[in-house]
Write a protein that holds these residues in place. Structure first.
Motif, PDB file in Angstrom:
ATOM      1  N   LYS A  75       0.866  -1.186   0.000  1.00  0.00           N
ATOM      2  CA  LYS A  75       0.000   0.000   0.000  1.00  0.00           C
ATOM      3  C   LYS A  75       0.897   1.228   0.000  1.00  0.00           C
ATOM      4  CE  LYS A  75      -3.443   2.087   2.999  1.00  0.00           C
ATOM      5  NZ  LYS A  75      -4.171   1.870   4.253  1.00  0.00           N
ATOM      6  N   LEU A  76       0.681   2.125  -0.962  1.00  0.00           N
ATOM      7  CA  LEU A  76       1.482   3.349  -1.024  1.00  0.00           C
ATOM      8  C   LEU A  76       0.546   4.535  -0.810  1.00  0.00           C
ATOM      9  CD1 LEU A  76       3.509   2.627  -4.308  1.00  0.00           C
ATOM     10  CD2 LEU A  76       4.307   2.336  -1.965  1.00  0.00           C
ATOM     11  N   GLN A  77       0.888   5.405   0.093  1.00  0.00           N
ATOM     12  CA  GLN A  77       0.049   6.583   0.280  1.00  0.00           C
ATOM     13  C   GLN A  77       0.607   7.697  -0.585  1.00  0.00           C
ATOM     14  OE1 GLN A  77      -2.793   5.946   2.046  1.00  0.00           O
ATOM     15  NE2 GLN A  77      -3.419   7.825   0.999  1.00  0.00           N
ATOM     16  N   MET A  78      -0.063   7.960  -1.691  1.00  0.00           N
ATOM     17  CA  MET A  78       0.401   8.955  -2.662  1.00  0.00           C
ATOM     18  C   MET A  78      -0.380  10.240  -2.396  1.00  0.00           C
ATOM     19  SD  MET A  78       2.451   7.158  -4.710  1.00  0.00           S
ATOM     20  CE  MET A  78       2.483   7.918  -6.324  1.00  0.00           C
ATOM     21  N   GLY A  79       0.026  10.979  -1.374  1.00  0.00           N
ATOM     22  CA  GLY A  79      -0.750  12.154  -0.989  1.00  0.00           C
ATOM     23  C   GLY A  79      -2.144  11.715  -0.601  1.00  0.00           C
ATOM     24  N   ARG A  80      -3.162  12.277  -1.273  1.00  0.00           N
ATOM     25  CA  ARG A  80      -4.542  11.910  -0.902  1.00  0.00           C
ATOM     26  C   ARG A  80      -4.999  10.609  -1.566  1.00  0.00           C
ATOM     27  NH1 ARG A  80      -8.371  15.603  -4.819  1.00  0.00           N
ATOM     28  NH2 ARG A  80      -6.816  15.842  -6.449  1.00  0.00           N
ATOM     29  N   ARG A  81      -4.211  10.037  -2.457  1.00  0.00           N
ATOM     30  CA  ARG A  81      -4.604   8.792  -3.134  1.00  0.00           C
ATOM     31  C   ARG A  81      -3.904   7.585  -2.519  1.00  0.00           C
ATOM     32  NH1 ARG A  81      -8.900  10.408  -6.098  1.00  0.00           N
ATOM     33  NH2 ARG A  81      -8.401  12.263  -7.291  1.00  0.00           N
TER      34      ARG A  81
ATOM     35  N   LYS B  75       3.718  10.512 -12.216  1.00  0.00           N
ATOM     36  CA  LYS B  75       4.101  11.926 -12.355  1.00  0.00           C
ATOM     37  C   LYS B  75       2.890  12.861 -12.189  1.00  0.00           C
ATOM     38  CE  LYS B  75       8.488  11.862 -14.117  1.00  0.00           C
ATOM     39  NZ  LYS B  75       8.703  10.502 -13.808  1.00  0.00           N
ATOM     40  N   ASP B  76       1.702  12.277 -11.939  1.00  0.00           N
ATOM     41  CA  ASP B  76       0.485  13.084 -11.866  1.00  0.00           C
ATOM     42  C   ASP B  76       0.365  13.703 -10.471  1.00  0.00           C
ATOM     43  OD1 ASP B  76      -1.942  14.194 -12.408  1.00  0.00           O
ATOM     44  OD2 ASP B  76      -3.051  12.289 -12.493  1.00  0.00           O
ATOM     45  N   LYS B  77       1.285  14.569 -10.131  1.00  0.00           N
ATOM     46  CA  LYS B  77       1.369  15.072  -8.749  1.00  0.00           C
ATOM     47  C   LYS B  77       0.115  15.859  -8.316  1.00  0.00           C
ATOM     48  CE  LYS B  77       5.895  13.899  -8.053  1.00  0.00           C
ATOM     49  NZ  LYS B  77       6.666  13.827  -9.286  1.00  0.00           N
ATOM     50  N   PRO B  78      -0.493  16.695  -9.191  1.00  0.00           N
ATOM     51  CA  PRO B  78      -1.685  17.418  -8.742  1.00  0.00           C
ATOM     52  C   PRO B  78      -2.804  16.468  -8.303  1.00  0.00           C
ATOM     53  CG  PRO B  78      -0.933  18.254 -10.855  1.00  0.00           C
ATOM     54  CD  PRO B  78      -0.114  17.033 -10.557  1.00  0.00           C
ATOM     55  N   ASN B  79      -2.803  15.251  -8.857  1.00  0.00           N
ATOM     56  CA  ASN B  79      -3.808  14.258  -8.484  1.00  0.00           C
ATOM     57  C   ASN B  79      -3.593  13.792  -7.029  1.00  0.00           C
ATOM     58  OD1 ASN B  79      -5.691  12.185  -8.552  1.00  0.00           O
ATOM     59  ND2 ASN B  79      -4.430  10.834  -9.809  1.00  0.00           N
ATOM     60  N   PHE B  80      -2.336  13.803  -6.593  1.00  0.00           N
ATOM     61  CA  PHE B  80      -2.025  13.299  -5.253  1.00  0.00           C
ATOM     62  C   PHE B  80      -2.069  14.409  -4.206  1.00  0.00           C
ATOM     63  CE2 PHE B  80       0.912  10.772  -8.152  1.00  0.00           C
ATOM     64  CZ  PHE B  80      -0.050   9.831  -8.412  1.00  0.00           C
ATOM     65  N   LEU B  81      -1.553  15.583  -4.590  1.00  0.00           N
ATOM     66  CA  LEU B  81      -1.461  16.687  -3.637  1.00  0.00           C
ATOM     67  C   LEU B  81      -2.175  17.897  -4.220  1.00  0.00           C
ATOM     68  CD1 LEU B  81       2.325  16.555  -2.646  1.00  0.00           C
ATOM     69  CD2 LEU B  81       0.392  15.724  -1.328  1.00  0.00           C
ATOM     70  N   PRO B  82      -3.391  18.195  -3.742  1.00  0.00           N
ATOM     71  CA  PRO B  82      -4.119  19.320  -4.332  1.00  0.00           C
ATOM     72  C   PRO B  82      -3.288  20.602  -4.329  1.00  0.00           C
ATOM     73  CG  PRO B  82      -5.521  18.114  -2.822  1.00  0.00           C
ATOM     74  CD  PRO B  82      -4.169  17.497  -2.717  1.00  0.00           C
TER      75      PRO B  82
END
Ligand code: HEM
Length: 460
Positions: free
Chosen positions: A24-30, A174-181
């Motif tokens: 399980k990886l916590q990618m910011g909010r995802r 690389k979809d960082k905005p998806n992980f960190l608003p």
């Protein structure tokens, strides 16, 4: 999220070695759930397929590439996706692909001409761009009934550029905005999302609208016409995205796969000889090249092609799935809305699935499993040859076309050529990969020599 490094699949394989088959990886909010055990993945994606065939959200995939989750690849299960998927399965079915066999044969023969010519002219060649031309021509002909003449054709370069731009924007990690608003604010100022929108509105969509219009007026078969003739009455926006899915899904994947294939074969001159001799025997008996439906008569070719795809998979993570509810599989909880991914790198080296030297390249590994990869992917997990085409209800609808193309290209090359390194010091690097390439795993750029076989039985 910043720990993936330039080769994310390899990094995640290290984590699997340390942490086990599911991470399980916590990618910011995802939340990402990454699996590398085939049996567990089968339970998640096939046994629980009704709950795990959703697509995970991606900024470019959802908002731009699919014009708001239209088409097939990034739309969610439901009436809409079913209609698009049935359309894709119908127009890419083996009986439809039969219509294009002659042109596939011609394109792959042209590929070999170009590889030989380029080697003759420069003393070496990097096959990648020629592979792109060949496989784009096949899928473009299937989709729109047209092709491009050369790797210098400005329109070819434009289409390839569109595909590569999409592949890079689609890159999962690389979809960082998806992980960190918060990053979407930085991203807003950096203009990344504006670039995605600009590209889609002013480059991708107008080009595809034109290709569709031209295809409707063309003589001969193409997917645009088949959709109409077979009663798949898709709204214009869906049709455009579906064709975008087909062209994007069916070009780079093939070019990458075949580039690995050629690079690996350059390391195995004796194997090349055995392959060539197998093809020659077929030609001596039948007076022509084998077709994919006759693949059991060239078993080593099939086994080697499958082994190449196992040894060096096409994508890092396939396409991510998601789930609309909490589910439990073998005691693991997959939370609602999580992103579920397979790590292709370590999954294809799993010792339970591949008990004999899973890390090694073994040409004969699949000699007893010559069925199509498409039917293997739909069959029992223990008999699956590879996982490159994904899973269950989302399984790649272009897999049969892909196999036919790869087979034709492979037999054309080894019926007519041998591949040599440019020197004993410079063999293609088949352990690394091109960095930051997007969804696919590209081999590092390489140079080899395609030399005409003196004893070829093919008269061009
Ligand atoms: C070596 C070649 C190819 C590879 C490795 C490949 C791989 C994949 C993978 C991993 C998926 C996602 C499956 C999943 O979600 O579990 C996929 C989906 C898809 N592929 Fe392929 N593919 C290839 C060739 C093609 C071709 C030739 C076409 C079309 C002509 C195509 C069209 C599509 C489409 C439309 C989807 C979306 C399916 C859906 O979401 O329901 N692919 N492919």
């Amino acid at each position: 999220m910043w720990s993936f490094g330039p080769l994310p699949g390899r990094t995640v394989s290290e984590w699997h070695r340390e942490l086990g088959p599911i991470i399980k990886l916590q990618m910011g909010r995802r939340t990402w759930i990454v699996v590398d055990d085939p049996v567990l993945a089968h339970k998640i994606f096939v046994t629980h397929g009704a709950d795990t065939s959703y697509r995970a959200y991606g900024t470019y995939a959802d908002k731009y590439f699919s014009n708001g989750a239209r088409g097939i690849a990034f739309s969610q299960p439901g009436v809409h996706w079913n209609k698009n998927r049935s359309a894709a399965l119908s127009v890419l079915a083996p009986k439809q692909i039969k219509k294009y066999i002659e042109s596939i044969h011609q394109e792959t023969s042209d590929l070999v001409d170009r590889l030989l010519e380029s080697t003759e002219k420069n003393g070496f060649t990097d096959p990648y761009k020629f592979n792109e031309l060949c496989f784009l021509n096949v899928v473009f002909n299937v989709a729109f009934g047209r092709r491009f003449e050369s790797v210098d054709d400005p329109e070819f370069l434009h289409v390839i550029n569109m595909i590569e731009t999409s592949m890079k924007f689609l890159s999962l990690e690389k979809d960082k905005p998806n992980f960190l608003p918060i990053v979407s604010i930085i991203d807003y100022f950096a203009g990344t999302e504006a670039k995605m929108k600009h590209f889609t509105d002013t480059v991708r969509n107008p080009a595809f609208e034109r290709f569709i219009k031209e295809a409707l007026e063309k003589e001969g078969p193409n997917v645009v016409k088949s959709l109409q003739e077979d009663g798949f009455d898709l709204p214009d926006e869906d049709r455009l995205v579906l064709l975008g899915d087909i062209i994007t899904g069916g070009t780079d994947t093939l070019s990458v796969t075949f580039s690995w294939n050629l690079a690996i074969m350059c390391h195995h001159p004796e194997l090349q000889e055995r392959i060539s001799s197998e093809i020659d025997k077929f030609i001596q008996v039948h007076g022509r090249m084998p077709t994919f439906t006759e693949r059991t008569e060239v078993p080593l070719c099939i086994s080697v092609m499958k082994e190449c795809m196992r040894y060096r998979p096409t994508t890092y993570f396939g396409l991510p799935h998601s789930t609309d509810k909490d589910i439990e599989v073998d005691g693991y909880i997959l939370p609602k809305g999580c992103t579920i991914i397979t790590n292709m790198d370590s999954m294809h080296k799993n010792p339970k699935q591949y008990p004999v030297h899973p890390e090694a390249f073994m040409p004969e590994r699949f000699m007893d499993n010559l069925k199509t990869m498409q039917s293997s992917a739909n069959g029992k997990i223990e008999q699956r040859d590879n996982f490159n085409f994904g899973w269950g209800r989302r399984l790649c609808p272009g897999s049969y076309l892909a196999e036919v193309e790869l087979f034709n290209a492979f037999v054309q090359v080894f019926a007519r050529c041998k591949i040599e390194p440019i020197s004993q010091e410079e063999y293609p690097d088949i352990t690394g990969a091109r960095e930051n390439a997007g969804l696919n795993i590209l081999p590092p750029p390489y140079r080899v020599r395609f030399l005409k076989r003196e004893d070829t039985l093919v008269i061009v």
